[in-house]
Design an enzyme around this catalytic site. Structure first.
Site, PDB file in Angstrom:
ATOM      1  N   TYR A 162     -48.367  -1.682  38.009  1.00 62.28           N
ATOM      2  CA  TYR A 162     -49.180  -0.690  37.292  1.00 62.28           C
ATOM      3  C   TYR A 162     -48.537   0.674  37.109  1.00 62.28           C
ATOM      4  O   TYR A 162     -49.185   1.585  36.631  1.00 62.28           O
ATOM      5  CB  TYR A 162     -50.545  -0.526  37.967  1.00 62.28           C
ATOM      6  CG  TYR A 162     -50.521  -0.321  39.468  1.00 62.28           C
ATOM      7  CD1 TYR A 162     -50.247   0.928  40.013  1.00 62.28           C
ATOM      8  CD2 TYR A 162     -50.778  -1.376  40.324  1.00 62.28           C
ATOM      9  CE1 TYR A 162     -50.232   1.120  41.379  1.00 62.28           C
ATOM     10  CE2 TYR A 162     -50.768  -1.196  41.702  1.00 62.28           C
ATOM     11  CZ  TYR A 162     -50.496   0.049  42.220  1.00 62.28           C
ATOM     12  OH  TYR A 162     -50.482   0.235  43.574  1.00 62.28           O
ATOM     13  N   LYS A 163     -47.263   0.802  37.514  1.00 66.73           N
ATOM     14  CA  LYS A 163     -46.592   2.088  37.317  1.00 66.73           C
ATOM     15  C   LYS A 163     -45.791   2.013  36.007  1.00 66.73           C
ATOM     16  O   LYS A 163     -46.377   1.942  34.938  1.00 66.73           O
ATOM     17  CB  LYS A 163     -45.757   2.419  38.548  1.00 66.73           C
ATOM     18  CG  LYS A 163     -46.623   2.585  39.801  1.00 66.73           C
ATOM     19  CD  LYS A 163     -45.776   2.916  41.026  1.00 66.73           C
ATOM     20  CE  LYS A 163     -46.629   2.954  42.286  1.00 66.73           C
ATOM     21  NZ  LYS A 163     -47.526   4.132  42.341  1.00 66.73           N
ATOM     22  N   ARG A 165     -45.801  16.539  41.326  1.00 67.39           N
ATOM     23  CA  ARG A 165     -44.973  15.385  41.006  1.00 67.39           C
ATOM     24  C   ARG A 165     -45.162  15.037  39.533  1.00 67.39           C
ATOM     25  O   ARG A 165     -46.269  14.755  39.088  1.00 67.39           O
ATOM     26  CB  ARG A 165     -45.394  14.219  41.902  1.00 67.39           C
ATOM     27  CG  ARG A 165     -44.449  13.063  41.920  1.00 67.39           C
ATOM     28  CD  ARG A 165     -44.912  12.022  42.922  1.00 67.39           C
ATOM     29  NE  ARG A 165     -46.083  11.301  42.440  1.00 67.39           N
ATOM     30  CZ  ARG A 165     -46.400  10.047  42.772  1.00 67.39           C
ATOM     31  NH1 ARG A 165     -45.632   9.380  43.618  1.00 67.39           N
ATOM     32  NH2 ARG A 165     -47.467   9.468  42.305  1.00 67.39           N
TER      33      ARG A 165
END
Lengths: 393, 393
Positions: free
Chosen positions: B204-205, B352
């Protein structure tokens, strides 16, 4: 329950008697999944974890399943596959009974249940013994750490007396794990009342959660603080977002979380479960028994000598399926599918018919049984087309 | 790669820099999932296991992922969560190195990776030692059974030299497990070429498979026959449909299957992966480096003294993210989200920013950096609204 049928989308011209393998599509699922994909994922993206309640979905859905299996809130966690949940439950149970050397399972239990019992026993140096649930009393003693049975036998449809068995198991100081795969959503399971210790089940049979819908695990509230689960994914941490270096399980059922849940599948299950809204499990059970009574009567009156009813005739020993022993069961099953009656085949000689009480009518079930009669009487299964084995049976 | 952007549906007015947490929605997913729900599940029901290829989906998607991580066909299996796959891989690896007593992981590794290392070590009586990947050479010896690192540090974005580390690990006779979570789909991973033993990753990244998309496990072909995986679900059996009483793993990568896959989520991942069709990982990497170069240059020139670049400046040591150390990072992150720049916060002081090369343009990234500048220069993060902590950060 006839109104509940409108909560499902079923193919025209089909009588679906395989909801004990894959439940049909609840009408609420399509719009819900579309919303999850298009709006929640597509537009809200990462903010959905808060905004759309993704983070709390596993526990929220666990509680919703809990209402169908007699579990008060805070004891059921949804997620992962049944195999994984069973691994978790069996391991935790073995760790709660150190010094005991035997794990009991049913030699007719679903293969995964037996395989995982063997796998966990190997990790802890235990011995697995196989015993039919009706004979468990003879094998119980102070060496037995854990007993792991299914409430309903997946092949024969036999329903076991979960209350009496759990009581027996407790008398020997052992722990009881129930697999609810073929029971939840079709009949009354009363985990809290019978004093079950742990339980697991799957989301895609009578819960109608969709293919491979996430499973669930039940930890009785008295065991949660001591449940030492082996797969310590970060979602189960007491403070997951602190990203600590060492694991410390949550105090609550949240400790039964592992990894990030497959949310499309999980939220489809949640939507599917709304088909149970406002309907008591007792009413579902009554309808189920009425349908299976009809099937057994029909078989006794019209299907002899071709078919033998394998499922127990007593209502209290019967799940929501009827299994018929027939010769050429595979071919019979295929011939029935060609006539719009979808059941399934279990080697070597079982035609397995499952009855989802929420969406099947008496008329449909009777028409299906007439088709069974015709296929057997006409030997329609002899058509060579029906003997071609598909990859997945 | 600018044409690849049309393969994604992104919200208007947003620059999405959190694809390293949850990739955005590929355009192919909506229609694919709708078909899975409405036609495959709703109409074809149980026959979909054959008719619509459900049974072979885990291996088929595994092979598709394999092409993005340098794995030839037949070595990658899709399914379950990353935590579960890591448990499988670590256990199998420990079993391949009996008599060795140490498991090495990175003390800055993602929490689940550390927790599962501790969990597996406990089951086998091993000791876990934590070492930064750059210093692994100092800790390797004949006692080390397994080394488990991530290719990219999830906080700093540091990219480790997987080839050199794998070689070092092999010199001590240990096995190497790579977690590809923050690498697969964003940069070149060459599992076969570097001689990796086992690997895991999530869907899912940068693979854009959707929230909680199934994970995957890689078993190098030379290890498959010896891979003794702990969770022996029936899908991994050599003859699953014979429903044997005892487990015998498939000879192939099919042994890495466990339970029934969550097919809505899994087939969404499959559709999402088509966004990579015809695009080389080398081209993706070039774009990624161009974007992160731009961000680092901007930070050096315009964000001092408020922000410090934590991510390594050397290209060969940089993943597809840039982490900035800033005071009040949580509030800064929220202020940016309010301006349509979605990154995330990692405690205690990291902003991030992740860069999905398939869907981000240089112009967008520059506009996002201008927003970062403005939020810091104007101290926009001081608005009390931005300090309200959401449940999930």
């Amino acid at each position: 329950l006839s109104a509940a049928r409108d909560r499902f989308i079923l193919p025209q011209g089909t009588v679906y008697l395989d909801g004990n393998s894959l439940g049909p599509l609840p009408a609420a699922v399509g719009p819900a999944v579309s919303d999850v994909v298009t709006r929640q994922w597509g537009q809200d993206l990462i903010t959905s974890w808060n905004l759309n309640g993704w983070w709390h979905a596993p526990g929220r859905i666990g509680d919703r399943i809990g209402r169908l299996i007699g579990a008060a809130a805070g004891q059921v966690m949804c997620g992962e596959s049944t195999s994984v949940q069973l691994f978790q439950a069996l391991t935790a149970a073995c760790r709660m009974r150190p010094g005991r050397s035997v794990l009991l399972t049913d030699g007719a239990n679903f293969p995964t249940d037996q395989y995982i019992a063997d796998a966990v026993a190997r990790l802890f140096g235990l011995t697995v013994r196989r015993v039919h649930p009706s004979e468990v009393g003879e094998r119980l003693n102070s060496e037995v750490a854990v007993v792991s049975f299914s409430v309903v036998d997946y092949r024969t449809g036999e329903l076991f007396d979960s209350a009496a068995i759990t009581e027996l198991v407790h008398e020997s100081g052992s722990l009881m794990i129930w697999d609810l795969a073929h029971a939840a959503g079709a009949l009354e399971v009363a985990l809290d009342d019978i004093g079950a210790d742990l339980a697991v089940g799957c989301g895609y049979k009578y819960l109608n959660g969709g293919p491979g819908a996430p499973a669930y695990v039940y930890l009785a509230s008295r065991h949660i603080a001591d449940a030492d689960l082996p797969i310590t994914g970060w979602h189960g941490h007491a403070e997951p977002f602190e990203l600590h270096q060492h694991y410390r399980p949550a105090d609550s059922i949240e400790r039964a979380r592992i990894g990030t849940a497959p949310l499309l599948s999980m939220l489809a299950l949640e939507a599917g479960l709304t088909a149970f809204d406002g309907i008591s499990v007792a009413a579902i059970r009554r309808k189920s028994l009425a349908l299976t009574d009809l099937v057994i009567d029909f078989a006794d009156n019209y299907l002899t000598p071709w078919a033998e009813v394998v499922t127990p005739r007593e209502e209290h020993r019967r799940g929501s399926q009827v299994s018929l022993r027939v010769q050429h069961a595979y071919e019979v099953c295929q011939a029935l599918i060609a006539r719009g009656v979808v059941g399934d085949f279990r080697a070597p000689d079982l035609l397995r018919l499952g009855f989802g009480p929420l969406y099947l009518s008496h008329t449909e079930v009777l028409s299906a049984m007439l088709a069974v009669h015709d296929v057997l009487a006409e030997q329609a299964w002899r058509d060579p087309a029906f003997s071609v084995r598909a990859a997945v049976t």
